[in-house]
Design a protein around this motif. Sequence first.
Motif, PDB file in Angstrom:
ATOM      1  N   PHE A  49       0.869  -1.181   0.000  1.00 28.46           N
ATOM      2  CA  PHE A  49       0.000   0.000   0.000  1.00 28.46           C
ATOM      3  C   PHE A  49       0.900   1.223   0.000  1.00 28.46           C
ATOM      4  CE2 PHE A  49      -2.431   3.409   2.007  1.00 28.46           C
ATOM      5  CZ  PHE A  49      -3.600   3.371   1.269  1.00 28.46           C
ATOM      6  N   PHE A  50       0.541   2.235  -0.806  1.00 26.00           N
ATOM      7  CA  PHE A  50       1.403   3.409  -0.962  1.00 26.00           C
ATOM      8  C   PHE A  50       0.515   4.637  -1.115  1.00 26.00           C
ATOM      9  CE2 PHE A  50       4.411   5.970  -3.641  1.00 26.00           C
ATOM     10  CZ  PHE A  50       5.428   6.067  -2.701  1.00 26.00           C
ATOM     11  N   CYS A  51       0.507   5.506  -0.103  1.00 23.66           N
ATOM     12  CA  CYS A  51      -0.376   6.671  -0.137  1.00 23.66           C
ATOM     13  C   CYS A  51       0.398   7.942  -0.465  1.00 23.66           C
ATOM     14  CB  CYS A  51      -1.124   6.814   1.185  1.00 23.66           C
ATOM     15  SG  CYS A  51      -0.119   7.444   2.532  1.00 23.66           S
ATOM     16  N   SER A  52      -0.329   9.052  -0.502  1.00 26.36           N
ATOM     17  CA  SER A  52       0.278  10.338  -0.866  1.00 26.36           C
ATOM     18  C   SER A  52       1.369  10.759   0.107  1.00 26.36           C
ATOM     19  CB  SER A  52      -0.787  11.420  -0.965  1.00 26.36           C
ATOM     20  OG  SER A  52      -1.428  11.592   0.286  1.00 26.36           O
ATOM     21  N   ALA A 108       4.667  -2.949  -9.668  1.00 20.87           N
ATOM     22  CA  ALA A 108       3.245  -3.055  -9.354  1.00 20.87           C
ATOM     23  C   ALA A 108       2.565  -1.695  -9.454  1.00 20.87           C
ATOM     24  CB  ALA A 108       3.069  -3.610  -7.943  1.00 20.87           C
ATOM     25  N   ALA A 109       1.324  -1.720  -9.871  1.00 17.67           N
ATOM     26  CA  ALA A 109       0.544  -0.490  -9.998  1.00 17.67           C
ATOM     27  C   ALA A 109       0.345   0.202  -8.656  1.00 17.67           C
ATOM     28  CB  ALA A 109      -0.807  -0.801 -10.641  1.00 17.67           C
ATOM     29  N   VAL A 110       0.371  -0.559  -7.567  1.00 18.80           N
ATOM     30  CA  VAL A 110       0.148   0.041  -6.245  1.00 18.80           C
ATOM     31  C   VAL A 110       1.202   1.097  -5.919  1.00 18.80           C
ATOM     32  CG1 VAL A 110       1.419  -1.694  -4.906  1.00 18.80           C
ATOM     33  CG2 VAL A 110      -0.472  -0.477  -3.851  1.00 18.80           C
ATOM     34  N   THR A 111       2.416   0.953  -6.442  1.00 18.16           N
ATOM     35  CA  THR A 111       3.464   1.935  -6.186  1.00 18.16           C
ATOM     36  C   THR A 111       3.782   2.793  -7.411  1.00 18.16           C
ATOM     37  OG1 THR A 111       5.081   0.155  -6.525  1.00 18.16           O
ATOM     38  CG2 THR A 111       4.568   0.756  -4.253  1.00 18.16           C
ATOM     39  N   SER A 112       3.846   2.206  -8.578  1.00 19.02           N
ATOM     40  CA  SER A 112       4.171   3.003  -9.767  1.00 19.02           C
ATOM     41  C   SER A 112       2.985   3.852 -10.209  1.00 19.02           C
ATOM     42  CB  SER A 112       4.653   2.118 -10.915  1.00 19.02           C
ATOM     43  OG  SER A 112       3.649   1.208 -11.302  1.00 19.02           O
ATOM     44  N   GLY A 113       1.770   3.395  -9.962  1.00 21.23           N
ATOM     45  CA  GLY A 113       0.570   4.148 -10.353  1.00 21.23           C
ATOM     46  C   GLY A 113       0.531   5.548  -9.768  1.00 21.23           C
ATOM     47  N   PRO A 114       0.685   5.696  -8.437  1.00 25.19           N
ATOM     48  CA  PRO A 114       0.673   7.042  -7.861  1.00 25.19           C
ATOM     49  C   PRO A 114       1.800   7.934  -8.389  1.00 25.19           C
ATOM     50  CG  PRO A 114       0.301   5.407  -6.153  1.00 25.19           C
ATOM     51  CD  PRO A 114       0.667   4.662  -7.405  1.00 25.19           C
ATOM     52  N   LYS A 140       3.096   7.844 -11.373  1.00 23.33           N
ATOM     53  CA  LYS A 140       2.730   8.244 -12.731  1.00 23.33           C
ATOM     54  C   LYS A 140       1.548   9.211 -12.725  1.00 23.33           C
ATOM     55  CE  LYS A 140       4.542   4.050 -14.844  1.00 23.33           C
ATOM     56  NZ  LYS A 140       4.224   2.764 -15.488  1.00 23.33           N
ATOM     57  N   THR A 141       0.561   8.943 -11.883  1.00 23.88           N
ATOM     58  CA  THR A 141      -0.625   9.788 -11.823  1.00 23.88           C
ATOM     59  C   THR A 141      -0.283  11.220 -11.415  1.00 23.88           C
ATOM     60  OG1 THR A 141      -2.023   7.898 -11.289  1.00 23.88           O
ATOM     61  CG2 THR A 141      -2.899  10.067 -10.721  1.00 23.88           C
ATOM     62  N   THR A 160       8.249  11.832 -13.934  1.00 22.46           N
ATOM     63  CA  THR A 160       9.044  12.642 -14.861  1.00 22.46           C
ATOM     64  C   THR A 160      10.354  13.087 -14.220  1.00 22.46           C
ATOM     65  OG1 THR A 160       7.903  14.687 -14.248  1.00 22.46           O
ATOM     66  CG2 THR A 160       7.020  13.457 -16.123  1.00 22.46           C
ATOM     67  N   TRP A 161      10.412  13.091 -12.887  1.00 23.56           N
ATOM     68  CA  TRP A 161      11.636  13.465 -12.166  1.00 23.56           C
ATOM     69  C   TRP A 161      12.304  12.280 -11.486  1.00 23.56           C
ATOM     70  CZ3 TRP A 161       7.287  16.773 -11.073  1.00 23.56           C
ATOM     71  CH2 TRP A 161       7.349  17.988 -11.769  1.00 23.56           C
ATOM     72  N   ILE A 162      11.495  11.312 -11.135  1.00 21.25           N
ATOM     73  CA  ILE A 162      12.004  10.133 -10.424  1.00 21.25           C
ATOM     74  C   ILE A 162      11.867   8.943 -11.360  1.00 21.25           C
ATOM     75  CG2 ILE A 162      11.700   8.607  -8.440  1.00 21.25           C
ATOM     76  CD1 ILE A 162      10.364  11.032  -6.995  1.00 21.25           C
ATOM     77  N   GLY A 163      12.990   8.363 -11.744  1.00 22.19           N
ATOM     78  CA  GLY A 163      12.956   7.223 -12.660  1.00 22.19           C
ATOM     79  C   GLY A 163      12.355   5.991 -12.012  1.00 22.19           C
ATOM     80  N   ILE A 164      11.499   5.293 -12.744  1.00 28.16           N
ATOM     81  CA  ILE A 164      10.912   4.035 -12.281  1.00 28.16           C
ATOM     82  C   ILE A 164      11.567   2.913 -13.066  1.00 28.16           C
ATOM     83  CG2 ILE A 164       8.822   2.668 -12.017  1.00 28.16           C
ATOM     84  CD1 ILE A 164       7.238   5.272 -11.961  1.00 28.16           C
ATOM     85  N   HIS A 165      12.078   1.919 -12.342  1.00 29.20           N
ATOM     86  CA  HIS A 165      12.801   0.811 -12.958  1.00 29.20           C
ATOM     87  C   HIS A 165      12.212  -0.512 -12.499  1.00 29.20           C
ATOM     88  CE1 HIS A 165      15.884   3.661 -14.275  1.00 29.20           C
ATOM     89  NE2 HIS A 165      15.649   4.255 -13.124  1.00 29.20           N
ATOM     90  N   ALA A 166      12.417  -1.547 -13.295  1.00 29.95           N
ATOM     91  CA  ALA A 166      11.876  -2.872 -12.985  1.00 29.95           C
ATOM     92  C   ALA A 166      12.741  -3.646 -12.002  1.00 29.95           C
ATOM     93  CB  ALA A 166      11.695  -3.675 -14.268  1.00 29.95           C
ATOM     94  N   THR A 167      14.058  -3.375 -11.991  1.00 30.10           N
ATOM     95  CA  THR A 167      14.966  -4.106 -11.109  1.00 30.10           C
ATOM     96  C   THR A 167      15.971  -3.148 -10.480  1.00 30.10           C
ATOM     97  OG1 THR A 167      16.657  -4.532 -12.784  1.00 30.10           O
ATOM     98  CG2 THR A 167      14.854  -6.156 -12.627  1.00 30.10           C
TER      99      THR A 167
END
Length: 119
Positions: A64-67, A91-97, A99-100, A105-112
Amino acid sequence: MTSSSRDLPAAELTVSLDWRDGAAVLRVAGEIDLLSAPEFEDVVDAVLADRPRTLVVDLREVTFFCSAGLQVLAAAHRRLAAGALRVVSVAAVTSGPLKTTGLDTWIGIHATVDEALRP
């Protein structure tokens, strides 16, 4: 590549820190909510006090990942050089917020972690 590891104090979250050639890899598991976000912030602040070249926050085990967690990452981003904060998330639970809100755009999201550690 040199590596060292230690557990950090955290009651609501499971957190571990691994150093790889000046990069801090923070692995977080559990829920980052309004109660645990201050604890997450304390851990991130403690890591940043050691002045890592890069901070990789591995959120793959976060359920779970909130604002409030987003605010911690945004604050860390402001304290580091451009591109030095990287998040590992599949997982969308963490990458979704991220991206939303446009933080991706400032913090890179990586798979590993290995991908996040690449220059």
